[in-house]
Design an enzyme around this catalytic site. Structure first.
Site, PDB file in Angstrom:
ATOM      1  N   ASP A 142      17.966  41.359 -63.926  1.00  0.00           N
ATOM      2  CA  ASP A 142      18.783  40.661 -64.988  1.00  0.00           C
ATOM      3  C   ASP A 142      17.885  39.298 -65.398  1.00  0.00           C
ATOM      4  O   ASP A 142      17.230  38.894 -64.729  1.00  0.00           O
ATOM      5  CB  ASP A 142      19.830  40.354 -64.641  1.00  0.00           C
ATOM      6  CG  ASP A 142      20.807  39.734 -65.762  1.00  0.00           C
ATOM      7  OD1 ASP A 142      21.334  40.521 -66.855  1.00  0.00           O
ATOM      8  OD2 ASP A 142      21.159  38.469 -65.544  1.00  0.00           O
ATOM      9  N   GLU A 197      15.037  43.769 -67.626  1.00  0.00           N
ATOM     10  CA  GLU A 197      15.924  43.263 -68.854  1.00  0.00           C
ATOM     11  C   GLU A 197      15.170  42.187 -69.483  1.00  0.00           C
ATOM     12  O   GLU A 197      15.262  41.241 -69.089  1.00  0.00           O
ATOM     13  CB  GLU A 197      17.295  43.060 -68.420  1.00  0.00           C
ATOM     14  CG  GLU A 197      17.849  42.767 -69.733  1.00  0.00           C
ATOM     15  CD  GLU A 197      19.289  41.648 -69.653  1.00  0.00           C
ATOM     16  OE1 GLU A 197      19.844  41.533 -70.750  1.00  0.00           O
ATOM     17  OE2 GLU A 197      19.170  40.945 -68.861  1.00  0.00           O
TER      18      GLU A 197
END
Length: 902
Positions: free
Chosen positions: A575, A626
């Site tokens: 993330d 990401e």
């Protein structure tokens, strides 16, 4: 005399050493007959120390030990046994955990079972340690040197039990030493407590707060009363010989005027559970199996009196002035168990016999600032259910049944395999389901819908549910909201047996500031960067990891491996990578790197190390970034200078395509480039096309609500968009609820709106997604050349007026010598206008029949039924630069797939 290269104390030459030895021998002979002054009661210590200083030549027994033997003193670095047999049952064996100040409270339900019989003790210093005194009495009498080699610290080796050794060091214990142990700021409580040699025998000291009386039971069964040295609970017993595998007999008041007696083991007779190699690797930041040595581990050791079972606790806190562990096993008193420091590794450690799986615990840490802090274990493998936050001792008993899946996974890369991912928030897919219940309901649903993978939003423990798991406090503990770690193992195993891969979201970018967790762990910025310009993420109110500190990188790299090895996950989606890569990310004030740039070079090195390590250690696992910027080489191998990820989320495609379809058809012709631009960079990285949770929250509307027009048009737009997405180069990711066109935005506080499936229109969307996944897996043209430009060709990218785009996907040629381009071929025609296009001619590379294998306007999906009656015939009429062409019916707000069948 010379000096060493560090400028330390002078180094003796050969003649100096010889004179020193002769002087010590003469002194030993001269002092025969007097009483040694060692380990005296506290009240007499000062006077006896003065006497020794005033009269160093005072008579002592002929076998009094030499005063100093620095080279022999290293008890904290001994190797250990891995023995883990079943508990013994003889009279001297320990009872269930009984510790200060009273018998242990019920620790909770244990989660583990005894481990298998271990291998024999290894001389490798990285192995866990053996007890100080495993040798039996008879053995010690027959072969004292051999027994003591494995049962005593190095300074006591080769000394016959019950007698002094000329080379043994005798240490005096002061009132300050006792107070440091009792108050918890001793760096070496084992140097005070446990078994120690005296000038005329042996002494055992034990810490038993609130005990009425204490006695030592040596290995032979002899009993020796102990006297209290300090009001905080330190007791001392003197013995004429080495006590061997001793136990402590302790009497407590029962609170009703009576007393209870317990026989327990002594934590302070045990060697460290971390060996020299472990400590070296921790210092270097290269311990790739860090979870096996830090944290809380149930351990079992063979001793002459039976098996000793307990828990070792180890925590990294290099700036701490003292560390204690407390929990169910001492009624949270935090008085009985100070840990010892293992020196420059920064690790504090203790083994406590009798503690069981299921026990809750915390560390009390005396920071460098003199403040005590209560902290959960950064390496905890289980926790209490939030908002409670104590760590929980756990031991896995799970037996995996996914060998076939793991072997298949390792045999081929996911770049050339179908990958259709269903993103799930465990707590709100269907509220109230546990890991084990999800193993049936969720897995069956995903299999029926045809997805190949599940991606779970973060499963690591987090205190605030509204963070969706993206503010982690326990990186090694699956959240306890839905069950135990073994319950999660069962869920993943069940997925693998059903042919479904499992990806987990992982958050190494930042962590919350909760004072009981990682923040300022030992009173200093330990896990976080000390400079707030690098160490805080103001947008999220979190701390940023110090990626330049080797131990912190080790903590995170080992954590990625932990999820892959201990939970068999098939992928790690990292993330917020962009926030890690740029020093000025969402900051007005920032600190440049050493070259004056904005790139976080330390974070880059960490990501490269993590990716290289995971791909080396766990075959078949993928890492996914990401990353929302144009950082080059995110999926380039690390040896070529890239970050080393397997895939990257294509955030540009997601933003552009959603911006296009959110417009009414009448305006789309002016924004046609938003659909075609993605192919300008489609092969710059290995991409995943994400329609994730971020696109259906915070006022953005659900996927259905993004679409313009009335309800029929919204549903048709969504169907056309999903089929376009599945045909576009890249892997697919769809957030839960979008597969049946949930109308409302997602909220983590409630379940998906499953009642939508009572509506045929929403069931039509689910059926379409099921068919998309089925066709996708069936037709290799959609995935076998996903990362190769040879797998894609535009038919017409320029029909902005008609709101149509058309393209070809090719499969990998067979390995039978066929020429390139002779693999399978599939044509995709997308009509984003509100009207059908009949007789729409498209160029095709091959003549013959092209079967219509998917049409989103089919009546079964809720469409109007405009189609091609099963397929079209390609004629030898050049069009769009192709040698053949066919006329097709392009349905309104619809997508058609045509497969060449010759």
């Amino acid at each position: 005399m010379t000096s060493d290269e560090r400028g330390a104390r002078p180094v003796s030459d050969k003649d100096d050493l010889q004179r020193a030895v002769e002087e010590k021998v003469e002194a030993a002979d001269a002092v025969a007959g007097s009483e040694p002054v060692v380990n005296a009661p506290p009240a007499e210590k000062a006077a006896k120390r003065t006497t020794k200083k005033a009269a160093p030549a005072k008579k002592a027994p002929a076998k009094a030990p030499a005063k100093k033997a620095p080279a022999k003193k290293a008890p904290a670095k001994r190797a250990a046994s891995k023995a883990t047999p079943e508990p013994g049952s003889d009279a001297g064996a320990i009872t269930p955990p009984v510790v200060a100040p009273a018998p242990v409270a019920e620790p909770g339900v244990g989660t583990g079972t005894p481990a298998e019989q271990p291998v024999a003790p290894s001389p490798d210093p990285a192995e866990p340690s053996t007890p100080q005194a495993p040798g039996g009495t008879a053995d010690r009498a027959a072969a004292p040197s051999a027994a003591l080699e494995t049962s005593t610290p190095p300074d006591l080796q080769n000394a016959e039990p019950g007698h002094s050794s000329p080379s043994a060091e005798v240490r005096e214990i002061s009132d300050d030493d006792l107070r440091a142990v009792v108050e918890g700021w001793a760096h070496d409580p084992h140097g005070v407590l446990g078994t120690h040699r005296t000038g005329d025998g042996w002494v055992v000291r034990t810490l038993r707060p609130d005990a009425v009386s204490v006695a030592v039971l040596d290995e032979d069964g002899s009993r020796y009363e102990a006297r209290q040295l300090h009001g905080g609970g330190i007791h001392e017993a003197r013995l004429p010989q080495q006590p061997g595998d001793y136990r402590i007999e302790v009497v407590y008041g029962d609170g009703e005027g009576g007393q209870n007696t317990y026989t327990v083991d002594d934590p302070y007779r045990w060697m460290p559970t971390l060996g020299e190699i472990d400590q070296h690797l921790i210092r270097e930041g290269r311990h790739e199996r860090l979870w096996e040595v830090l944290g809380a581990h149930v351990r079992r050791y063979d001793t002459p009196r039976g098996t000793v079972e307990g828990v070792s606790f180890a925590v990294w806190a290099p700036s701490a002035r003292g560390v204690k562990v407390t929990g169910d096993f001492d009624y949270w008193e935090a008085r009985a168990y100070p840990l010892r420091s293992l020196g420059s590794s920064g690790v504090w450690e203790i083994f406590i016999p009798g503690v069981q799986a299921g026990s809750r615990y915390r560390f009390h840490i005396l920071g460098a600032d003199g403040t005590w802090r209560q902290k959960s274990d950064p390496m905890a493998f289980a926790t209490e259910v939030p908002p409670l936050n104590a760590s929980v001792v756990t031991e896995s008993a799970y037996e995996w049944n996914d060998d076939a899946w793991l072997a298949e996974r390792a045999a081929a890369g996911w770049h050339e395999r179908p990958m259709s991912v269903y993103e799930v928030h465990v707590g709100s897919w269907r509220q109230g389901l546990s890991y084990r219940e999800l193993a049936d309901e969720l897995i069956d649903y995903v299999v029926a819908a045809g997805f190949t993978h599940i991606e779970f939003m973060p499963l690591a423990e987090h205190p605030f549910g509204g963070s969706w798991g993206y503010q982690v406090t326990s990186y090694y503990a699956p959240t306890s909201r839905y069950g135990s770690p073994d319950d999660l193992r069962y869920l993943i195993d069940r997925a693998h047996q059903a042919g479904i891969g499992v990806i987990v979201d992982w958050v190494p970018a930042h962590f919350p500031k909760d004072d009981w967790a990682l923040a300022r762990f030992d009173g200093t910025p330990l896990y976080e960067h000390a400079d707030p310009r690098r160490g805080e993420q103001l947008d999220w109110g979190t701390y940023v990891f110090d990626f330049g500190r080797s131990e912190v990188r080790n903590f995170l790299v080992a954590n990625a491996l932990f999820w892959c090895k201990e939970f068999h996950v098939d992928g790690v989606r990292v993330d917020a990578v962009a926030s890690m890569l740029y020093l000025d990310y969402s900051r007005d004030e920032w600190l440049p790197n050493q070259y004056g740039g904005r790139e976080n070079l330390e974070a880059v090195a960490f990501l490269q190390e993590m990716n290289a390590t995971v791909y080396r250690e766990v075959p078949g696992v993928v890492t996914i970034a990401e990353e929302s910027t144009a950082w080059p080489g995110v999926t380039r191998p690390t040896h070529l200078g890239g970050l080393g990820f397997g895939f990257k989320w294509n955030m540009g495609w997601m933003h552009d395509s959603l911006a296009y379809v959110e417009r009414a058809p009448v305006h789309r012709s002016y924004h046609h480039g938003q659909l075609t631009f993605s192919m300008m960079y489609a092969y710059s990285e290995n991409y995943v096309l994400p329609i994730s949770h971020d696109e259906v929250v915070y006022g953005k509307g659900s996927m259905l609500r993004k679409m313009p027009g009335d309800r029929w048009q919204q549903l048709a737009n969504l169907r056309a968009y999903l089929a376009y997405m599945w045909a576009h180069p890249g892997k697919q990711l769809l957030f839960m609820g979008s597969e049946f066109a949930q109308d409302a935005e997602w909220a983590e506080s409630r379940s998906l709106d499953w009642w939508h499936l009572d509506d045929p229109a929403h069931r039509g969307i689910l059926q379409l997604v099921t068919d998309l996944n089925g066709r996708y897996k069936e037709f290799d043209a959609l995935w076998s050349l996903d990362v190769d430009p040879a797998g894609f060709q535009w038919i017409d990218a320029n029909d902005a007026t008609g709101n149509v785009l058309s393209f070809l996907r090719y499969g990998k040629p067979a390995d039978d010598g066929e020429s390139p381009g002779e693999g399978s071929a599939l044509a995709c025609v997308v009509n984003f206008s509100g009207a059908p296009h009949h007789g729409y001619r498209i160029g095709l590379p091959r003549e013959g029949h092209w079967r219509e294998v998917l049409n989103t306007d089919a009546e079964g999906y809720g469409g109007s039924g405009v189609g091609n009656l099963g397929g079209v015939e390609a004629e030898p009429e050049p069009w769009h630069g192709q040698p053949y062409s066919a006329t097709v019916a392009a349905p309104p707000l619809g997508t058609v797939w045509l497969l060449h069948e010759g």
